[in-house]
Design a protein around this motif. Structure first.
Motif, PDB file in Angstrom:
ATOM      1  N   GLU A  12       2.724   9.776   2.784  1.00  0.00           N
ATOM      2  CA  GLU A  12       2.357   8.436   3.226  1.00  0.00           C
ATOM      3  C   GLU A  12       3.584   7.548   3.443  1.00  0.00           C
TER       4      GLU A  12
ATOM      5  N   CYS B 165      -2.960   6.022   1.151  1.00  0.00           N
ATOM      6  CA  CYS B 165      -4.389   5.925   1.457  1.00  0.00           C
ATOM      7  C   CYS B 165      -4.835   7.295   1.965  1.00  0.00           C
TER       8      CYS B 165
ATOM      9  N   VAL C 132       0.861  -1.187   0.000  1.00  0.00           N
ATOM     10  CA  VAL C 132       0.000   0.000   0.000  1.00  0.00           C
ATOM     11  C   VAL C 132       0.893   1.231   0.000  1.00  0.00           C
TER      12      VAL C 132
ATOM     13  N   VAL D 268      -6.779   4.906  -2.790  1.00  0.00           N
ATOM     14  CA  VAL D 268      -5.817   3.916  -2.297  1.00  0.00           C
ATOM     15  C   VAL D 268      -4.921   3.520  -3.464  1.00  0.00           C
TER      16      VAL D 268
ATOM     17  N   GLY E   1      -5.763  -0.298   3.484  1.00  0.00           N
ATOM     18  CA  GLY E   1      -6.062   1.000   4.077  1.00  0.00           C
ATOM     19  C   GLY E   1      -7.022   0.838   5.243  1.00  0.00           C
TER      20      GLY E   1
ATOM     21  N   TYR F 228      -8.174  10.153   2.245  1.00  0.00           N
ATOM     22  CA  TYR F 228      -9.629  10.311   2.189  1.00  0.00           C
ATOM     23  C   TYR F 228     -10.000  11.660   2.782  1.00  0.00           C
TER      24      TYR F 228
ATOM     25  N   LEU G 117      -9.724   3.439   6.714  1.00  0.00           N
ATOM     26  CA  LEU G 117     -11.047   3.663   6.136  1.00  0.00           C
ATOM     27  C   LEU G 117     -12.142   3.037   6.987  1.00  0.00           C
TER      28      LEU G 117
END
Length: 377
Positions: free
Chosen positions: A141, A116, A113, A175, A157, A118, A160
């Motif tokens: 990140e 992520c 990952v 993501v 992620g 939002y 979330l």
């Protein structure tokens, strides 16, 4: 005499008469009166190379207003992937929207990952779009791995799953993930009190809405470079994103088993390269032409022998959105010297509209246009 020479002649006369402001005829490139003239000034289109699209985009925006929890969209993907989701909870219970991976292999696989981000759930669609864009370009990140068990599920992620979405709230996120082998990646709206891994195994698939804006697309990133170096002698010119010279991604909605068009190229990061040559200042503007727009862009370039200059610019900086019912709306972005190679990065957020134009205006032309604006005032 052509129009450009006429404008320059008028400005020269005004300068001789001392009609322009400032000791050296300095012009404010962000002056609304000047920008109102710039956007209507004759200008040419900057020729661009064919775009190069890389990576895989899973775009989840249908049903945009899910009325019950379930699987919103999913597909089997691998490699460099981005999931971009945009959904407003219209159910009568609080929910979470998560991104889930299922590993069909006989061995565990580590998904990497890479980001992520939002935006806080809100009923304001333009606030969500702009905030998510800002989070994406300002975010720092930490890359981490998620072990997806053989024939099992894992969240991509985990943060979330901690964001509660009330009825009437929009939630949008991004993501970015690297998958070393094919996995099924899905966006799921889950009741807040339920375990998402247990819930996904119920296999509740939600039908798309009438807009059907979802699918899997090749091209999460679009590299797009100017064909020739731009020089001040070329006069005002523009790069147009969206429209006849910039195609929308065409992919497939595997849940509906149909072709899908990402009208708006939501979730696609544009990386536009503009080489310049010559002397003098160049002024960069943003002009939305497809309707209301709220987002963020990044401008980078090397200024002389200094380190790289990097600027994050809100579109717009002092209001929620720009361009509502006004194709002539303009925003000043930055000024740089001719001879600089400039890179623009931006991602059309949910609810924003294409096409948009990035307009480059040489300082000499700006002075001419400002002289006309001064005369009209």
């Amino acid at each position: 005499m052509n129009v450009k020479k006429l404008y320059r002649a008028v400005a020269a006369g005004l300068l001789m008469a001392g009609a322009l402001w400032g000791s050296a005829g300095a012009v404010d490139p962000a002056d609304p009166a000047v920008m109102g003239k710039v956007v209507r000034f004759p200008m040419k289109h900057i020729a661009m190379k064919d775009p190069v699209d890389t990576g895989t985009l899973i775009f989840s925006d249908s049903p945009e207003y899910p009325e019950r929890p379930g699987i919103l969209y999913g597909d089997k993907v691998s490699g460099d992937c981005r999931v971009y989701f945009y959904h407003m909870n219209q159910s009568w219970e609080t929910c979470n929207v998560v991104v889930m991976a299922y590993n069909p292999a006989d061995e565990p696989v580590d998904a990497v990952v890479k980001g992520c981000q939002y935006a806080r759930p809100s009923s304001s669609i333009y606030s969500v779009g702009k905030t998510l864009s800002m989070m994406y370009y300002e975010g720092d990140e930490t890359i981490h791995t998620v072990s997806v068990p053989a024939h099992g599920y894992a969240l991509l992620g985990e943060r979330l799953d901690h964001v509660v979405i009330w009825r009437g709230q929009l939630f949008s996120g991004i993501v970015d993930v690297e998958l070393p082998s094919p996995m099924y990646v899905s966006t799921i709206m889950v009741p807040s009190e339920e375990d998402p891994i247990a819930f996904v195994q119920k296999q509740i698939y939600l039908p798309s809405d009438s807009v059907k804006l979802r699918g899997t697309f090749t091209g999460k990133d679009r590299e797009w470079d100017a064909l020739f170096s731009y020089a001040p002698k070329d006069g005002p010119a523009y790069i147009k994103v969206g429209g006849e010279d910039d195609r929308y991604l065409v992919g497939r909605d595997v849940m509906d088993n149909r072709l899908s068009v990402n009208v708006g190229n939501y979730g696609v990061e544009y990386r536009i390269g503009l080489r310049t040559k010559g002397k003098g200042d160049l002024h960069l503007y943003f002009n939305p032409q497809g309707g209301e727009y709220a987002g963020v862009m990044e401008v980078t370039y090397n200024q002389g022998k200094k380190d790289e200059v990097r600027k994050i610019v809100e579109l717009p900086p002092h209001a929620l959105s720009i361009g509502k019912e006004d194709v002539y709306s303009m925003q000043y972005v930055d000024t740089f010297r001719a001879g600089t190679d400039v890179n623009l990065r931006f991602m059309p957020p949910g609810a924003a509209n294409l096409p948009v134009r990035f307009i480059v205006v040489p300082d000499e032309d700006l002075r001419s246009i400002a002289g006309e604006a001064k005369t009209d005032a």
